[in-house]
Scaffold this active site. Structure first.
Site, PDB file in Angstrom:
ATOM      1  N   LYS A 110      -3.235   4.677  -2.184  1.00 42.73           N
ATOM      2  CA  LYS A 110      -2.867   6.223  -3.063  1.00 42.73           C
ATOM      3  C   LYS A 110      -2.014   6.679  -2.780  1.00 42.73           C
ATOM      4  CE  LYS A 110      -7.096   8.043  -1.548  1.00 42.73           C
ATOM      5  NZ  LYS A 110      -7.109   8.036   0.230  1.00 42.73           N
ATOM      6  N   LYS A 113      -2.671  -4.111  -2.421  1.00 44.82           N
ATOM      7  CA  LYS A 113      -4.064  -3.544  -2.943  1.00 44.82           C
ATOM      8  C   LYS A 113      -3.464  -2.410  -3.735  1.00 44.82           C
ATOM      9  CE  LYS A 113      -5.717  -0.035   0.369  1.00 44.82           C
ATOM     10  NZ  LYS A 113      -6.675   0.452   0.887  1.00 44.82           N
ATOM     11  N   LYS A 165       1.278   0.357   9.947  1.00 43.60           N
ATOM     12  CA  LYS A 165       1.190   2.166  10.365  1.00 43.60           C
ATOM     13  C   LYS A 165       2.189   2.269  10.878  1.00 43.60           C
ATOM     14  CE  LYS A 165      -1.363   3.600   7.057  1.00 43.60           C
ATOM     15  NZ  LYS A 165      -2.639   3.528   6.917  1.00 43.60           N
TER      16      LYS A 165
END
Ligand code: ADP
Ligand code: TRP
Length: 332
Positions: A198, A195, A113
Protein backbone atom coordinates in the site's frame (compact mmCIF):
# COMPACT_ATOMS: atom_id res chain seq x y z
CA UNK A 1 -20.75 -31.07 11.51
CA UNK A 2 -19.81 -27.49 12.28
CA UNK A 3 -18.17 -25.58 9.47
CA UNK A 4 -14.54 -24.58 9.92
CA UNK A 5 -14.06 -20.97 10.93
CA UNK A 6 -12.15 -18.62 8.63
CA UNK A 7 -10.73 -15.27 9.65
CA UNK A 8 -8.62 -12.62 7.96
CA UNK A 9 -7.89 -8.92 8.20
CA UNK A 10 -6.59 -6.04 6.13
CA UNK A 11 -5.06 -2.88 7.58
CA UNK A 12 -6.69 0.42 6.54
CA UNK A 13 -3.38 2.09 5.74
CA UNK A 14 -4.15 3.09 2.15
CA UNK A 15 -5.82 1.98 -1.05
CA UNK A 16 -6.17 -1.75 -1.65
CA UNK A 17 -4.00 -3.11 -4.44
CA UNK A 18 -3.66 -6.24 -6.55
CA UNK A 19 -1.44 -7.92 -3.94
CA UNK A 20 -4.26 -7.63 -1.43
CA UNK A 21 -6.71 -8.90 -4.01
CA UNK A 22 -4.79 -11.96 -5.11
CA UNK A 23 -3.12 -12.72 -1.76
CA UNK A 24 -6.24 -12.31 0.33
CA UNK A 25 -9.56 -11.05 -1.10
CA UNK A 26 -9.86 -13.57 -3.88
CA UNK A 27 -9.76 -16.35 -1.31
CA UNK A 28 -12.27 -14.57 0.92
CA UNK A 29 -14.84 -14.52 -1.89
CA UNK A 30 -14.48 -18.23 -2.50
CA UNK A 31 -14.34 -19.21 1.15
CA UNK A 32 -17.54 -17.41 2.12
CA UNK A 33 -19.46 -20.06 0.18
CA UNK A 34 -17.97 -22.96 2.13
CA UNK A 35 -17.03 -21.81 5.61
CA UNK A 36 -18.09 -19.74 8.59
CA UNK A 37 -16.21 -16.55 7.70
CA UNK A 38 -15.04 -13.49 9.63
CA UNK A 39 -13.28 -10.69 7.75
CA UNK A 40 -12.27 -7.45 9.35
CA UNK A 41 -10.52 -4.11 9.02
CA UNK A 42 -7.46 -4.11 11.28
CA UNK A 43 -7.58 -0.46 12.37
CA UNK A 44 -5.80 -1.07 15.70
CA UNK A 45 -2.92 -2.64 13.80
CA UNK A 46 -2.66 0.41 11.57
CA UNK A 47 -2.05 2.62 14.63
CA UNK A 48 1.31 0.88 15.14
CA UNK A 49 2.63 2.54 11.99
CA UNK A 50 0.11 5.30 11.20
CA UNK A 51 -0.59 7.24 14.44
CA UNK A 52 -2.16 10.13 12.52
CA UNK A 53 -5.87 9.29 12.31
CA UNK A 54 -7.06 12.11 10.04
CA UNK A 55 -7.70 9.74 7.14
CA UNK A 56 -8.39 6.60 9.13
CA UNK A 57 -12.18 6.74 9.03
CA UNK A 58 -12.27 7.21 5.27
CA UNK A 59 -9.79 4.35 4.88
CA UNK A 60 -11.88 2.03 7.04
CA UNK A 61 -14.96 2.82 4.96
CA UNK A 62 -13.01 2.30 1.76
CA UNK A 63 -11.65 -1.09 2.78
CA UNK A 64 -15.17 -2.22 3.68
CA UNK A 65 -16.53 -0.89 0.36
CA UNK A 66 -13.70 -2.49 -1.63
CA UNK A 67 -14.23 -5.85 0.07
CA UNK A 68 -17.88 -5.81 -0.95
CA UNK A 69 -17.10 -4.52 -4.46
CA UNK A 70 -14.79 -7.52 -4.93
CA UNK A 71 -17.68 -9.86 -4.19
CA UNK A 72 -17.78 -10.25 -0.44
CA UNK A 73 -21.33 -10.72 0.79
CA UNK A 74 -21.69 -9.08 4.23
CA UNK A 75 -24.83 -11.13 4.87
CA UNK A 76 -23.03 -14.42 4.34
CA UNK A 77 -19.72 -13.55 5.99
CA UNK A 78 -19.24 -11.37 9.05
CA UNK A 79 -17.52 -8.16 7.95
CA UNK A 80 -16.46 -5.96 10.87
CA UNK A 81 -14.04 -3.37 12.20
CA UNK A 82 -11.49 -4.52 14.79
CA UNK A 83 -12.04 -1.64 17.24
CA UNK A 84 -15.74 -2.50 17.46
CA UNK A 85 -14.81 -5.75 19.23
CA UNK A 86 -13.19 -4.95 22.61
CA UNK A 87 -12.94 -8.66 23.49
CA UNK A 88 -9.96 -8.81 21.10
CA UNK A 89 -8.07 -6.36 23.33
CA UNK A 90 -8.72 -8.46 26.43
CA UNK A 91 -7.51 -11.64 24.78
CA UNK A 92 -4.45 -9.71 23.52
CA UNK A 93 -3.65 -8.86 27.15
CA UNK A 94 -3.68 -12.52 28.22
CA UNK A 95 -1.65 -13.63 25.21
CA UNK A 96 0.94 -10.95 25.92
CA UNK A 97 1.82 -12.85 29.10
CA UNK A 98 3.03 -15.77 27.01
CA UNK A 99 4.85 -13.90 24.26
CA UNK A 100 8.53 -13.35 24.88
CA UNK A 101 10.52 -10.25 24.09
CA UNK A 102 13.24 -12.24 22.31
CA UNK A 103 10.94 -13.96 19.84
CA UNK A 104 8.99 -10.75 19.16
CA UNK A 105 12.20 -8.86 18.43
CA UNK A 106 13.24 -11.55 15.96
CA UNK A 107 10.07 -11.26 13.84
CA UNK A 108 10.90 -10.17 10.29
CA UNK A 109 8.12 -7.59 10.05
CA UNK A 110 9.24 -6.04 13.36
CA UNK A 111 12.82 -5.76 12.15
CA UNK A 112 11.62 -4.17 8.90
CA UNK A 113 9.53 -1.63 10.77
CA UNK A 114 12.40 -0.74 13.10
CA UNK A 115 14.42 0.08 10.01
CA UNK A 116 11.57 2.06 8.43
CA UNK A 117 10.50 4.06 11.49
CA UNK A 118 13.40 4.15 13.98
CA UNK A 119 11.80 7.14 15.70
CA UNK A 120 8.66 5.18 16.62
CA UNK A 121 9.54 1.68 17.82
CA UNK A 122 6.51 1.38 20.07
CA UNK A 123 5.34 -1.59 22.13
CA UNK A 124 2.35 -2.06 19.83
CA UNK A 125 4.73 -2.68 16.97
CA UNK A 126 6.66 -5.24 19.01
CA UNK A 127 3.49 -7.10 20.01
CA UNK A 128 1.83 -6.79 16.59
CA UNK A 129 1.83 -10.61 16.09
CA UNK A 130 0.18 -11.05 19.51
CA UNK A 131 -2.70 -8.77 18.56
CA UNK A 132 -2.98 -10.64 15.27
CA UNK A 133 -3.17 -13.90 17.22
CA UNK A 134 -5.95 -12.48 19.39
CA UNK A 135 -7.87 -11.50 16.20
CA UNK A 136 -7.71 -15.09 15.05
CA UNK A 137 -8.28 -16.93 18.31
CA UNK A 138 -11.18 -14.78 19.49
CA UNK A 139 -13.20 -16.43 16.72
CA UNK A 140 -11.49 -19.81 17.17
CA UNK A 141 -10.56 -19.68 13.50
CA UNK A 142 -8.53 -22.48 11.91
CA UNK A 143 -8.10 -21.15 8.35
CA UNK A 144 -6.48 -17.79 7.72
CA UNK A 145 -6.34 -16.68 4.06
CA UNK A 146 -3.29 -14.40 3.73
CA UNK A 147 -0.41 -13.70 1.39
CA UNK A 148 3.07 -15.12 1.80
CA UNK A 149 4.30 -12.14 3.83
CA UNK A 150 2.09 -13.29 6.73
CA UNK A 151 3.46 -16.81 7.02
CA UNK A 152 5.67 -16.07 10.01
CA UNK A 153 2.85 -14.32 11.90
CA UNK A 154 0.73 -17.42 11.44
CA UNK A 155 3.47 -19.64 12.83
CA UNK A 156 3.65 -17.39 15.84
CA UNK A 157 -0.13 -17.53 16.24
CA UNK A 158 0.06 -21.32 16.37
CA UNK A 159 2.81 -21.15 18.99
CA UNK A 160 0.87 -18.75 21.19
CA UNK A 161 -2.28 -20.87 20.90
CA UNK A 162 -0.33 -23.99 21.85
CA UNK A 163 1.21 -22.27 24.83
CA UNK A 164 -2.18 -21.11 26.04
CA UNK A 165 -3.59 -24.63 25.66
CA UNK A 166 -0.63 -26.11 27.49
CA UNK A 167 -0.89 -23.67 30.37
CA UNK A 168 -4.66 -23.44 30.82
CA UNK A 169 -6.06 -26.53 29.10
CA UNK A 170 -7.23 -27.23 25.57
CA UNK A 171 -9.00 -24.01 24.54
CA UNK A 172 -8.05 -23.05 21.01
CA UNK A 173 -7.86 -24.98 17.75
CA UNK A 174 -4.59 -24.25 15.92
CA UNK A 175 -4.86 -21.82 12.99
CA UNK A 176 -2.97 -22.01 9.72
CA UNK A 177 -2.33 -19.81 6.70
CA UNK A 178 -4.52 -20.73 3.75
CA UNK A 179 -4.58 -20.34 -0.02
CA UNK A 180 -6.61 -22.37 -2.53
CA UNK A 181 -3.46 -23.15 -4.50
CA UNK A 182 -0.65 -25.04 -2.81
CA UNK A 183 1.43 -21.99 -2.18
CA UNK A 184 0.83 -18.64 -0.58
CA UNK A 185 0.88 -15.80 -3.10
CA UNK A 186 3.28 -12.90 -3.41
CA UNK A 187 2.64 -10.24 -6.05
CA UNK A 188 5.75 -8.18 -6.74
CA UNK A 189 5.85 -4.46 -7.28
CA UNK A 190 5.84 -3.58 -11.02
CA UNK A 191 9.33 -2.09 -10.69
CA UNK A 192 10.57 -5.49 -9.55
CA UNK A 193 11.54 -4.18 -6.10
CA UNK A 194 9.94 -6.26 -3.36
CA UNK A 195 6.26 -6.97 -2.82
CA UNK A 196 3.49 -4.74 -4.06
CA UNK A 197 2.30 -2.83 -1.01
CA UNK A 198 0.00 0.00 0.00
CA UNK A 199 2.65 2.48 0.95
CA UNK A 200 5.59 1.80 -1.33
CA UNK A 201 6.24 3.10 -4.86
CA UNK A 202 2.73 4.07 -5.92
CA UNK A 203 3.66 4.17 -9.60
CA UNK A 204 4.53 0.48 -9.43
CA UNK A 205 1.41 -0.53 -7.51
CA UNK A 206 -1.92 -1.30 -9.16
CA UNK A 207 -4.74 -0.10 -6.93
CA UNK A 208 -8.33 -1.32 -7.13
CA UNK A 209 -9.27 2.40 -7.26
CA UNK A 210 -6.98 3.27 -10.20
CA UNK A 211 -8.51 4.95 -13.26
CA UNK A 212 -8.13 3.21 -16.63
CA UNK A 213 -5.34 5.47 -17.86
CA UNK A 214 -3.34 5.06 -14.67
CA UNK A 215 -3.59 1.28 -15.01
CA UNK A 216 -2.36 1.42 -18.62
CA UNK A 217 0.50 3.77 -17.77
CA UNK A 218 1.71 1.72 -14.83
CA UNK A 219 1.66 -1.54 -16.75
CA UNK A 220 3.43 -0.07 -19.76
CA UNK A 221 6.20 1.16 -17.43
CA UNK A 222 6.57 -2.21 -15.67
CA UNK A 223 10.10 -3.55 -15.57
CA UNK A 224 11.09 -5.90 -18.43
CA UNK A 225 14.32 -6.57 -20.34
CA UNK A 226 15.41 -7.40 -23.87
CA UNK A 227 13.94 -10.91 -23.62
CA UNK A 228 15.45 -14.40 -23.52
CA UNK A 229 18.06 -15.41 -26.07
CA UNK A 230 17.92 -19.16 -25.49
CA UNK A 231 14.79 -21.33 -25.68
CA UNK A 232 13.10 -22.27 -22.39
CA UNK A 233 15.19 -19.93 -20.23
CA UNK A 234 14.08 -19.52 -16.63
CA UNK A 235 12.21 -16.23 -16.18
CA UNK A 236 13.56 -13.47 -13.94
CA UNK A 237 11.12 -12.77 -11.07
CA UNK A 238 9.81 -9.46 -12.51
CA UNK A 239 8.84 -11.30 -15.72
CA UNK A 240 7.27 -14.17 -13.76
CA UNK A 241 5.26 -11.51 -11.96
CA UNK A 242 3.86 -10.16 -15.25
CA UNK A 243 2.92 -13.68 -16.26
CA UNK A 244 1.27 -14.21 -12.88
CA UNK A 245 -0.83 -11.09 -13.42
CA UNK A 246 -1.65 -12.22 -16.94
CA UNK A 247 -2.80 -15.59 -15.61
CA UNK A 248 -5.00 -13.85 -13.11
CA UNK A 249 -6.86 -11.52 -15.48
CA UNK A 250 -6.47 -12.85 -19.05
CA UNK A 251 -7.77 -15.88 -20.91
CA UNK A 252 -5.75 -19.12 -20.98
CA UNK A 253 -5.25 -18.68 -24.74
CA UNK A 254 -3.57 -15.34 -24.15
CA UNK A 255 -1.34 -16.76 -21.44
CA UNK A 256 -0.37 -19.71 -23.61
CA UNK A 257 0.45 -17.50 -26.58
CA UNK A 258 2.89 -15.38 -24.57
CA UNK A 259 4.35 -18.42 -22.80
CA UNK A 260 5.09 -20.00 -26.18
CA UNK A 261 6.56 -16.75 -27.50
CA UNK A 262 8.75 -16.54 -24.42
CA UNK A 263 9.99 -20.10 -24.76
CA UNK A 264 10.75 -19.52 -28.45
CA UNK A 265 12.57 -16.25 -27.73
CA UNK A 266 10.18 -14.19 -29.86
CA UNK A 267 8.27 -12.51 -27.08
CA UNK A 268 7.43 -8.81 -27.52
CA UNK A 269 6.97 -7.43 -24.05
CA UNK A 270 5.32 -4.28 -25.44
CA UNK A 271 2.50 -6.39 -26.93
CA UNK A 272 2.21 -8.49 -23.80
CA UNK A 273 1.91 -5.39 -21.62
CA UNK A 274 -0.72 -3.87 -23.93
CA UNK A 275 -2.81 -7.00 -23.65
CA UNK A 276 -2.28 -7.19 -19.89
CA UNK A 277 -3.24 -3.50 -19.54
CA UNK A 278 -6.54 -3.97 -21.39
CA UNK A 279 -7.44 -7.11 -19.46
CA UNK A 280 -6.51 -5.41 -16.20
CA UNK A 281 -8.70 -2.40 -17.03
CA UNK A 282 -11.61 -4.76 -17.69
CA UNK A 283 -10.93 -6.45 -14.36
CA UNK A 284 -10.50 -3.36 -12.18
CA UNK A 285 -13.14 -1.00 -13.63
CA UNK A 286 -16.26 -2.69 -12.23
CA UNK A 287 -14.62 -3.07 -8.80
CA UNK A 288 -13.62 0.60 -8.71
CA UNK A 289 -17.08 1.76 -9.76
CA UNK A 290 -18.94 -0.46 -7.32
CA UNK A 291 -16.67 0.56 -4.43
CA UNK A 292 -17.15 4.27 -5.15
CA UNK A 293 -20.92 3.84 -5.29
CA UNK A 294 -20.99 2.00 -1.96
CA UNK A 295 -18.70 4.47 -0.26
CA UNK A 296 -20.96 7.33 -1.27
CA UNK A 297 -23.85 5.66 0.53
CA UNK A 298 -22.97 6.51 4.12
CA UNK A 299 -26.21 5.17 5.58
CA UNK A 300 -25.62 1.77 4.05
CA UNK A 301 -21.94 1.76 5.10
CA UNK A 302 -22.94 2.43 8.71
CA UNK A 303 -25.58 -0.30 8.63
CA UNK A 304 -23.07 -2.81 7.30
CA UNK A 305 -20.47 -1.91 9.94
CA UNK A 306 -23.02 -2.07 12.75
CA UNK A 307 -24.34 -5.43 11.63
CA UNK A 308 -20.78 -6.77 11.48
CA UNK A 309 -20.01 -5.45 14.97
CA UNK A 310 -23.07 -7.18 16.42
CA UNK A 311 -22.28 -10.54 14.82
CA UNK A 312 -18.56 -10.40 15.68
CA UNK A 313 -19.14 -9.33 19.29
CA UNK A 314 -21.59 -12.12 19.90
CA UNK A 315 -19.12 -14.76 18.85
CA UNK A 316 -16.14 -13.05 20.53
CA UNK A 317 -17.93 -12.85 23.87
CA UNK A 318 -18.51 -16.60 23.81
CA UNK A 319 -14.79 -17.26 23.37
CA UNK A 320 -13.87 -14.71 26.03
CA UNK A 321 -16.06 -16.51 28.56
CA UNK A 322 -14.30 -19.79 27.79
CA UNK A 323 -10.92 -18.07 28.11
CA UNK A 324 -11.76 -16.46 31.45
CA UNK A 325 -13.00 -19.78 32.78
CA UNK A 326 -9.87 -21.54 31.55
CA UNK A 327 -7.59 -19.02 33.29
CA UNK A 328 -9.79 -18.99 36.39
CA UNK A 329 -10.93 -15.39 36.26
CA UNK A 330 -14.49 -16.03 37.42
CA UNK A 331 -15.25 -14.65 40.86
CA UNK A 332 -19.03 -14.35 41.08
P1 ADP B 1 -0.07 -4.07 2.77
O1 ADP B 1 1.09 -4.98 2.99
O2 ADP B 1 -0.21 -3.64 1.38
O3 ADP B 1 -0.15 -2.93 3.74
P2 ADP B 1 -1.85 -5.58 4.43
O4 ADP B 1 -0.66 -5.70 5.31
O5 ADP B 1 -3.02 -4.88 5.01
O6 ADP B 1 -1.37 -4.92 3.08
O7 ADP B 1 -2.25 -7.01 3.90
C1 ADP B 1 -3.56 -7.47 3.72
C2 ADP B 1 -3.52 -8.84 3.07
O8 ADP B 1 -3.00 -8.75 1.75
C3 ADP B 1 -2.63 -9.86 3.79
O9 ADP B 1 -3.26 -11.11 3.74
C4 ADP B 1 -1.37 -9.86 2.98
O10 ADP B 1 -0.69 -11.09 3.07
C5 ADP B 1 -1.91 -9.65 1.58
N1 ADP B 1 -0.90 -9.00 0.73
C6 ADP B 1 -0.40 -7.75 0.84
N2 ADP B 1 0.51 -7.49 -0.12
C7 ADP B 1 0.58 -8.62 -0.89
C8 ADP B 1 1.33 -8.98 -2.06
N3 ADP B 1 2.15 -8.13 -2.65
N4 ADP B 1 1.16 -10.23 -2.57
C9 ADP B 1 0.31 -11.11 -1.98
N5 ADP B 1 -0.43 -10.83 -0.89
C10 ADP B 1 -0.30 -9.60 -0.35
N1 TRP C 1 -1.02 -8.45 9.76
C1 TRP C 1 -1.89 -8.56 8.62
C2 TRP C 1 -1.22 -7.84 7.46
O1 TRP C 1 -0.40 -6.98 7.64
C3 TRP C 1 -3.26 -7.99 8.88
C4 TRP C 1 -3.94 -8.75 9.96
C5 TRP C 1 -4.19 -8.29 11.23
C6 TRP C 1 -4.42 -10.08 9.89
N2 TRP C 1 -4.82 -9.26 11.95
C7 TRP C 1 -4.98 -10.38 11.18
C8 TRP C 1 -4.44 -11.05 8.90
C9 TRP C 1 -5.53 -11.61 11.46
C10 TRP C 1 -5.00 -12.31 9.19
C11 TRP C 1 -5.52 -12.57 10.48
O2 TRP C 1 -1.52 -8.16 6.35
Amino acid sequence: MNKQVVLSGIRPTGFLHLGNYFGALRNYIKMQEEFDCYFFVANWHSLTTHPDTKELKQSVYRVIAENIACGLDYKKATLFVQSDVPAIAELYLYLNMMAYKGELEKTTTFKDKVRQQPENVNAGLLTYPVLQTADILIHRATLVPVGKDQEQHLEMARNFAERFNYRYGETFPLPKAFNYGNELIKILSLDGNGKMSKSENQLATLYLADEDDAIRKKIMRAKTDSGPTEPNTQKPDYITNLFTLLQLVSTTDTVEKFETDYNNCVIRYGDMKKQLAEDMVAFITPIREKAAELQANETLMKEIIQLGAEKANKNAQKTLQIVRDAIGLNYF
